[in-house]
Design a protein around this motif. Structure first.
Motif, PDB file in Angstrom:
ATOM      1  N   ASP A 117       0.846  -1.188   0.000  1.00 19.45           N
ATOM      2  CA  ASP A 117       0.000   0.000   0.000  1.00 19.45           C
ATOM      3  C   ASP A 117       0.883   1.240   0.000  1.00 19.45           C
ATOM      4  O   ASP A 117       1.785   1.364   0.832  1.00 19.45           O
ATOM      5  CB  ASP A 117      -0.889  -0.015   1.244  1.00 19.45           C
ATOM      6  CG  ASP A 117      -1.960   1.053   1.234  1.00 19.45           C
ATOM      7  OD1 ASP A 117      -1.713   2.159   0.711  1.00 19.45           O
ATOM      8  OD2 ASP A 117      -3.052   0.792   1.767  1.00 19.45           O
ATOM      9  N   SER A 123       0.305   4.145   1.041  1.00 20.07           N
ATOM     10  CA  SER A 123       0.229   4.931   2.281  1.00 20.07           C
ATOM     11  C   SER A 123       1.205   4.436   3.346  1.00 20.07           C
ATOM     12  O   SER A 123       1.466   5.160   4.313  1.00 20.07           O
ATOM     13  CB  SER A 123      -1.195   4.930   2.830  1.00 20.07           C
ATOM     14  OG  SER A 123      -1.555   3.643   3.270  1.00 20.07           O
ATOM     15  N   CYS A 124       1.768   3.270   3.171  1.00 17.69           N
ATOM     16  CA  CYS A 124       2.731   2.757   4.155  1.00 17.69           C
ATOM     17  C   CYS A 124       4.041   3.544   4.153  1.00 17.69           C
ATOM     18  O   CYS A 124       4.844   3.398   5.064  1.00 17.69           O
ATOM     19  CB  CYS A 124       3.003   1.281   3.913  1.00 17.69           C
ATOM     20  SG  CYS A 124       1.553   0.262   4.254  1.00 17.69           S
TER      21      CYS A 124
END
Length: 129
Positions: free
Chosen positions: A71, A73-74
């Protein structure tokens, strides 16, 4: 812990493990993640920080984080760490997340407000709930 392990490996002269490879990502996927992070770092405020903070370890760790959790957003925690390092060197990084909605990183809002990507205002902002 990953960040520490990467620094220890680099310091010891041992290449760090390729997390994207270990997690089964293709070279094309990894390249896309690297480009995503590079696009963020080449713009202000991070571009203003490049002369005072070595961004390469942060970029590499951000890509590793994306690969480990699948992901985009990590990478936010690592980018936030970089913003903190920049700020410590007197480069204003306040609100960097708003400049990069594609980063999928929500800004830290003042207490009593929440971040809204889309709202009654044309730009993303922190607002009272």
């Amino acid at each position: 812990k990953q960040w520490y392990q990467r620094r220890v490996a680099i310091t010891a002269g041992v290449p760090p493990p390729d997390m994207c490879d270990l997690m089964g990502h293709t070279a094309l996927q990894k390249s896309g993640y690297e480009q995503h992070i590079a696009n963020i770092l080449k713009e202000s405020p991070f571009s203003k920080c490049a002369d005072v903070v070595d961004q390469e370890p942060f970029a590499a760790e951000a890509v590793d984080q994306i690969c480990m959790c699948f992901d985009i957003s990590c990478s936010c925690a690592i980018l936030e760490q970089l913003a903190g390092e920049c700020k410590a060197k007197e480069v204003n990084t306040d609100g960097w997340q708003i400049n990069f909605p594609e980063s999928m990183c929500a800004p830290n809002c003042p207490e009593g407000s929440v971040f809204k990507q889309r709202g009654p205002k044309p730009a993303p902002s922190c607002q009272k709930p």
